[in-house]
Design a protein around this motif. Structure first.
Motif, PDB file in Angstrom:
ATOM      1  N   ALA A  44      38.616  17.141 -39.473  1.00 40.26           N
ATOM      2  CA  ALA A  44      37.777  18.302 -38.750  1.00 40.26           C
ATOM      3  C   ALA A  44      38.285  19.774 -39.033  1.00 40.26           C
ATOM      4  CB  ALA A  44      37.961  18.014 -37.393  1.00 40.26           C
ATOM      5  N   ARG A  45      37.354  20.497 -39.088  1.00 41.52           N
ATOM      6  CA  ARG A  45      37.751  22.067 -39.160  1.00 41.52           C
ATOM      7  C   ARG A  45      37.231  23.037 -38.081  1.00 41.52           C
ATOM      8  NH1 ARG A  45      40.738  19.984 -41.774  1.00 41.52           N
ATOM      9  NH2 ARG A  45      40.968  19.739 -43.844  1.00 41.52           N
ATOM     10  N   ILE A  46      38.176  23.909 -37.619  1.00 40.55           N
ATOM     11  CA  ILE A  46      37.489  24.897 -36.583  1.00 40.55           C
ATOM     12  C   ILE A  46      37.818  26.276 -37.216  1.00 40.55           C
ATOM     13  CG2 ILE A  46      38.148  25.533 -34.405  1.00 40.55           C
ATOM     14  CD1 ILE A  46      39.407  22.929 -33.896  1.00 40.55           C
ATOM     15  N   ILE A  47      36.622  27.006 -37.088  1.00 38.19           N
ATOM     16  CA  ILE A  47      36.559  28.297 -37.678  1.00 38.19           C
ATOM     17  C   ILE A  47      36.118  29.296 -36.912  1.00 38.19           C
ATOM     18  CG2 ILE A  47      35.562  29.713 -39.724  1.00 38.19           C
ATOM     19  CD1 ILE A  47      34.594  26.865 -41.071  1.00 38.19           C
ATOM     20  N   GLY A  48      37.104  30.186 -36.465  1.00 34.70           N
ATOM     21  CA  GLY A  48      36.870  31.401 -35.773  1.00 34.70           C
ATOM     22  C   GLY A  48      35.894  32.274 -36.381  1.00 34.70           C
ATOM     23  N   ALA A  49      34.930  33.026 -35.740  1.00 27.86           N
ATOM     24  CA  ALA A  49      34.253  34.157 -36.153  1.00 27.86           C
ATOM     25  C   ALA A  49      34.039  34.971 -35.126  1.00 27.86           C
ATOM     26  CB  ALA A  49      32.908  33.377 -36.846  1.00 27.86           C
ATOM     27  N   ALA A  50      34.579  36.156 -35.594  1.00 33.42           N
ATOM     28  CA  ALA A  50      34.233  37.345 -34.683  1.00 33.42           C
ATOM     29  C   ALA A  50      34.373  38.833 -35.300  1.00 33.42           C
ATOM     30  CB  ALA A  50      35.219  37.289 -33.507  1.00 33.42           C
ATOM     31  N   ARG A  51      34.173  39.551 -34.459  1.00 35.91           N
ATOM     32  CA  ARG A  51      33.988  40.895 -35.213  1.00 35.91           C
ATOM     33  C   ARG A  51      35.255  41.555 -35.589  1.00 35.91           C
ATOM     34  NH1 ARG A  51      30.297  44.956 -31.759  1.00 35.91           N
ATOM     35  NH2 ARG A  51      32.014  44.052 -30.216  1.00 35.91           N
ATOM     36  N   THR A  52      36.559  41.067 -34.747  1.00 27.45           N
ATOM     37  CA  THR A  52      37.637  41.990 -35.221  1.00 27.45           C
ATOM     38  C   THR A  52      38.354  41.389 -36.541  1.00 27.45           C
ATOM     39  OG1 THR A  52      38.615  40.427 -33.420  1.00 27.45           O
ATOM     40  CG2 THR A  52      38.822  42.646 -33.141  1.00 27.45           C
ATOM     41  N   GLU A  53      39.121  41.947 -37.280  1.00 31.31           N
ATOM     42  CA  GLU A  53      39.782  41.681 -38.381  1.00 31.31           C
ATOM     43  C   GLU A  53      41.023  40.951 -38.242  1.00 31.31           C
ATOM     44  OE1 GLU A  53      39.841  44.723 -41.200  1.00 31.31           O
ATOM     45  OE2 GLU A  53      40.856  43.902 -42.855  1.00 31.31           O
ATOM     46  N   GLU A  98      28.248  41.462 -43.347  1.00 32.84           N
ATOM     47  CA  GLU A  98      29.765  41.070 -43.484  1.00 32.84           C
ATOM     48  C   GLU A  98      29.982  39.831 -43.411  1.00 32.84           C
ATOM     49  OE1 GLU A  98      33.803  43.859 -42.708  1.00 32.84           O
ATOM     50  OE2 GLU A  98      31.930  44.416 -41.937  1.00 32.84           O
ATOM     51  N   GLY A  99      30.746  39.087 -44.157  1.00 29.90           N
ATOM     52  CA  GLY A  99      31.335  37.798 -43.658  1.00 29.90           C
ATOM     53  C   GLY A  99      30.354  36.686 -43.909  1.00 29.90           C
ATOM     54  N   LEU A 123      23.055  38.426 -29.077  1.00 26.58           N
ATOM     55  CA  LEU A 123      23.353  38.100 -30.588  1.00 26.58           C
ATOM     56  C   LEU A 123      22.604  36.728 -30.949  1.00 26.58           C
ATOM     57  CD1 LEU A 123      27.002  39.356 -30.599  1.00 26.58           C
ATOM     58  CD2 LEU A 123      24.982  40.636 -31.268  1.00 26.58           C
ATOM     59  N   PHE A 124      22.078  36.166 -29.958  1.00 27.34           N
ATOM     60  CA  PHE A 124      21.705  34.456 -30.132  1.00 27.34           C
ATOM     61  C   PHE A 124      20.738  34.638 -31.490  1.00 27.34           C
ATOM     62  CE2 PHE A 124      22.371  32.364 -26.083  1.00 27.34           C
ATOM     63  CZ  PHE A 124      23.566  32.778 -25.972  1.00 27.34           C
ATOM     64  N   GLY A 125      19.774  35.550 -31.443  1.00 26.78           N
ATOM     65  CA  GLY A 125      18.834  35.649 -32.505  1.00 26.78           C
ATOM     66  C   GLY A 125      19.164  36.030 -33.795  1.00 26.78           C
ATOM     67  N   ASP A 126      20.260  37.019 -33.676  1.00 22.67           N
ATOM     68  CA  ASP A 126      20.842  37.439 -35.264  1.00 22.67           C
ATOM     69  C   ASP A 126      21.380  36.407 -35.775  1.00 22.67           C
ATOM     70  OD1 ASP A 126      20.288  40.266 -34.982  1.00 22.67           O
ATOM     71  OD2 ASP A 126      21.356  40.193 -33.034  1.00 22.67           O
ATOM     72  N   LEU A 127      22.338  35.573 -35.014  1.00 20.58           N
ATOM     73  CA  LEU A 127      23.219  34.427 -35.498  1.00 20.58           C
ATOM     74  C   LEU A 127      22.252  33.477 -36.135  1.00 20.58           C
ATOM     75  CD1 LEU A 127      25.820  34.027 -32.490  1.00 20.58           C
ATOM     76  CD2 LEU A 127      26.245  35.179 -35.026  1.00 20.58           C
ATOM     77  N   ALA A 128      21.211  33.082 -35.423  1.00 19.77           N
ATOM     78  CA  ALA A 128      20.096  31.934 -35.677  1.00 19.77           C
ATOM     79  C   ALA A 128      19.600  32.478 -36.994  1.00 19.77           C
ATOM     80  CB  ALA A 128      19.106  31.685 -34.577  1.00 19.77           C
ATOM     81  N   GLU A 129      19.446  33.642 -36.951  1.00 18.82           N
ATOM     82  CA  GLU A 129      18.624  33.856 -38.247  1.00 18.82           C
ATOM     83  C   GLU A 129      19.462  33.851 -39.581  1.00 18.82           C
ATOM     84  OE1 GLU A 129      17.296  36.670 -41.311  1.00 18.82           O
ATOM     85  OE2 GLU A 129      18.832  37.528 -39.644  1.00 18.82           O
ATOM     86  N   ARG A 130      20.870  34.400 -39.452  1.00 18.43           N
ATOM     87  CA  ARG A 130      21.581  34.707 -40.274  1.00 18.43           C
ATOM     88  C   ARG A 130      22.048  33.407 -40.795  1.00 18.43           C
ATOM     89  NH1 ARG A 130      21.100  39.366 -38.330  1.00 18.43           N
ATOM     90  NH2 ARG A 130      21.460  41.163 -39.413  1.00 18.43           N
ATOM     91  N   LEU A 131      22.353  32.215 -39.813  1.00 21.65           N
ATOM     92  CA  LEU A 131      22.558  31.054 -40.287  1.00 21.65           C
ATOM     93  C   LEU A 131      21.590  30.225 -41.238  1.00 21.65           C
ATOM     94  CD1 LEU A 131      24.008  29.434 -36.971  1.00 21.65           C
ATOM     95  CD2 LEU A 131      25.453  29.883 -39.079  1.00 21.65           C
ATOM     96  N   HIS A 132      20.342  30.646 -40.779  1.00 26.59           N
ATOM     97  CA  HIS A 132      19.235  30.295 -41.800  1.00 26.59           C
ATOM     98  C   HIS A 132      19.162  31.168 -42.859  1.00 26.59           C
ATOM     99  CE1 HIS A 132      15.463  28.165 -42.002  1.00 26.59           C
ATOM    100  NE2 HIS A 132      15.006  29.328 -42.816  1.00 26.59           N
TER     101      HIS A 132
END
Ligand code: NAD
Length: 483
Positions: A44-53, A98-99, A123-132
Motif C-alpha cells: 500500500a502507498r499513501i501519497i499526500g498532494a497539496a500546494r505547499t512545498e 505543476e506536479g 477544486l473538484f472539477g480541476d482535480l477530476a479534469e487533470r486526473l483524466h
C-alpha cells in the motif's frame, strides 16, 4: 467477537489536501490505525498532494506529528516508522500543471488507485479534469469527495456534472461520515436481521420517531464557513437525512449498494414539504462569560441558524401520519446523537388507568457511546399492587462485545477501506444528494423570503422554547438531551 481483519488489495491512495486539517485529524490517523490492525498490505502507498512545498521526508514528519497529535493512543516509534515508509508527497497545484507528471509517474499500474479530494469543492472539477488529462483516471480509479456536496440543488448538480465528465458514478464515493458509524450500520442489521422489529416498524405500531444530533461546542474557528451554511445545510440535508432514510426505508432486496441507495432515495422523494410552523430555528445567545453565535461568526445581524427542530412526514403507505421529529444544534446541554423509535400505547390497559401510560422505546445511540436501549414495561417490584414501570434492556456494544469492541474502526477508517474494496453501500449516490437538496431548497428559500430570524436560546439548554412547543402541541415530548 469482532470479525477478523482481512487485508485489502494493494492500493495507491492520493490525498489531495494532504496537509490540511481533515487529512491530519482524521484521514491519516485513520489510515495508521488500519495499518496497525493489519488491514493494509505491504504494497500500500499513501501519497499526500497539496500546494505547499515539501519533500517526502518532510511530509512524513508532518504525518507523524499528526498521528502523535490526533491518534487516541500515542503511536510506538517502530510501527509508526514502518507506516511512514509507505508515505510520500507531491507538490501539486490543482489549478495548474505543476506536479501532475510527477504524480502520474508515482501511481502504479496494477494497484487500486483512490484519489481523496480533501480540498474545497471549488477544486473538484480541476482535480477530476487533470486526473483524466494526465492518464490517471483508468477503470481501477475511484475518487472520494467530502461534504459539503453543494450549497443547494444547482451547485450540487454542477458538481455531479463536472465529476461525471471524467468518472462513472460507480467510481465516485461521496462521504457522509455518519454512514460509517458502527451503530448506523447496525440499524440495518437490527431492522433486517431480526424478525422482532420489522413487523412493528410502521405507522400502525410506531407513534413517532425522534432524531437528535446535539453538540456542546459552538461554531469555533469555523464561523466564517458555518455562517454561510447553518444547521439545515451543514447537518440536516446530509447527516440527519441519511439517518432518517435508514430508519424509514423499505427493506432492500439485497445488502448491495444500489439496492440500499434506491430505497433511501424513495424515502427522500416521499418527504412532504415541511410547513413553516413545523420548523423552529435558533441561535445560541451570549452568556456572561462567552459570546453568542453572532459574536462567534462576527456578524451582528446574522440570520443563520445554529439550531433547527422540525416535524417531518414521510408520505407513503408505511409511514402515513407518523411524525418524525428531528433536531440538531450547537451549544446544547450535552453531546449526543440518538434515534428513538417510540411505539404506541397498548390498545387497552388491563391494569386500569392507575397503572399509567407506558410506551416501548427503542433508542439507538450513535455518540458518545454507541449502543441501543429498548425500554420495556414491567411490574414494579414489591407489594404495592400492579404498578407498572419502564426499565431499559440495555445493550452497550462495548459491554456486549467485550474489550475487542474498542478496536472497532471509526467512521473514516471504515469508509476509506470500503473505497479500496470498491463497496459504495455507505456512500451517497448523486441522485440521493440532489433529491435531498431539492427538498431542502424551498425551505431555505422560504426563510429568505420571510426574512426569518432565528430564536435565541441559552447555551447549555435544549434549544429555544418553541422547539419544546413543537412536540407539546401534539401531546408528545422530546427526549432529554443527555450524554
Ligand atoms: P484545509 O484548508 O485545512 O486544507 C486544504 C488543503 O487543500 C491543504 O492541504 C491545501 O494545501 C490544499 N489546497 C488548497 N488549494 C489547493 C490547490 N490549488 N492545489 C492543491 N492543493 C490545494 O481544509 P480541510 O479542513 O482539510 O478541508 C478539506 C475539505 O474537507 C473541505 O472541502 C472541507 O469542507 C471538507 N471537510 C472538512 C472537515 C474537517 O473536519 N476539517 C470535515 C468535513 C469536511
Amino acid at each position: 467477537m469482532v470479525s477478523r481483519v482481512i487485508p485489502v488489495d494493494p492500493f495507491d491512495l492520493v490525498i489531495f489536501g494532504g496537509t490540511g486539517d481533515l487529512a491530519r485529524r482524521k484521514i491519516l490517523p485513520g489510515l495508521y490505525r488500519r495499518y496497525l490492525a493489519g488491514q493494509m498490505p505491504e504494497e500500500a502507498r499513501i501519497i499526500g498532494a497539496a500546494r505547499t512545498e515539501h519533500d517526502d521526508a518532510e511530509y512524513r514528519g508532518i504525518v507523524g506529528d499528526a498521528i502523535r497529535e490526533f491518534n487516541d493512543t500515542p503511536p510506538q516509534d517502530g510501527p509508526l516508522e514502518d507506516f511512514l515508509d509507505r508515505v510520500g508527497y507531491v507538490m501539486i497545484d490543482a489549478r495548474g500543471d505543476e506536479g501532475w507528471d510527477d504524480l502520474a509517474s508515482r501511481v502504479r499500474e496494477g494497484a487500486i488507485r483512490a484519489f481523496y479530494f480533501s480540498v474545497g469543492p471549488s477544486l473538484f472539477g480541476d482535480l477530476a479534469e487533470r486526473l483524466h488529462r494526465y492518464g490517471m483516471a483508468n477503470d481501477a480509479a475511484r475518487i472520494v469527495v467530502e461534504k459539503p456536496f453543494g450549497h443547494d440543488l444547482a451547485s450540487a448538480r454542477a458538481l455531479n456534472d463536472v465529476l461525471a465528465q471524467h468518472f462513472e458514478e460507480g467510481q465516485i464515493y461521496r462521504i457522509d461520515h455518519y454512514l460509517g458509524k458502527e451503530t448506523v450500520q447496525n440499524l440495518m442489521a437490527v431492522r433486517f436481521g431480526n424478525m422482532l422489529f420489522e413487523p412493528l416498524w410502521n405507522a400502525q405500531y410506531v407513534d413517532h420517531i425522534q432524531i437528535t444530533v446535539a453538540e456542546t461546542v459552538g461554531v469555533g474557528g469555523r464561523g466564517d464557513y458555518y455562517d454561510k451554511s447553518g444547521a439545515m445545510r451543514d447537518m440536516v440535508q446530509n447527516h440527519l437525512m441519511q439517518l432518517l432514510c435508514l430508519i424509514a426505508m423499505e427493506p432492500p432486496a439485497k445488502y448491495d449498494p444500489d439496492a440500499v441507495r434506491d430505497e433511501k432515495l424513495k424515502v427522500i422523494r416521499a418527504l412532504e414539504p415541511v410547513q413553516p410552523h413545523h420548523i423552529v430555528r435558533g441561535q445560541y445567545a451570549a452568556t456572561p462569560t462567552e459570546g453568542g453565535y453572532r459574536d462567534d461568526v462576527e456578524a451582528p445581524r446574522s440570520r443563520t441558524e445554529s439550531f433547527i427542530a422540525m416535524k417531518m412526514h414521510v408520505s407513503n403507505w408505511r409511514w402515513a401520519g407518523t411524525p418524525f421529529y428531528v433536531r440538531t444544534g450547537k451549544r446544547l446541554r450535552a453531546r449526543t446523537s440518538e434515534i428513538a423509535v417510540v411505539f404506541k400505547d397498548t390498545p387497552h390497559s388491563i391494569f386500569g388507568p392507575e397503572a399509567g401510560g407506558h410506551r416501548n422505546v427503542l433508542a439507538i445511540q450513535l455518540q458518545p457511546n454507541e449502543g441501543m436501549t429498548l425500554s420495556v414495561t414491567i411490574k414494579e417490584p414489591g407489594p404495592g399492587g400492579m404498578r407498572l414501570i419502564d426499565v431499559p434492556l440495555d445493550m452497550s456494544f462495548a459491554e456486549a462485545l467485550g474489550p475487542e469492541a474498542e478496536e472497532v474502526p471509526d467512521a473514516y477508517e471504515r469508509l476509506i477501506m470500503d473505497v479500496i474494496r470498491g463497496n459504495q453501500t455507505l456512500f451517497m449516490r448523486g441522485d440521493e444528494v440532489e433529491a435531498a437538496w431539492a427538498w431542502t431548497d424551498p425551505i431555505i428559500a422560504g426563510w429568505e423570503a420571510r426574512n426569518d430570524v432565528p430564536k435565541p436560546y441559552d447555551a447549555g439548554s435544549s434549544g429555544p422554547e418553541d422547539a419544546t412547543a413543537l412536540t407539546a402541541r401534539d401531546g408528545r415530548s422530546w427526549r432529554e438531551i443527555k450524554s
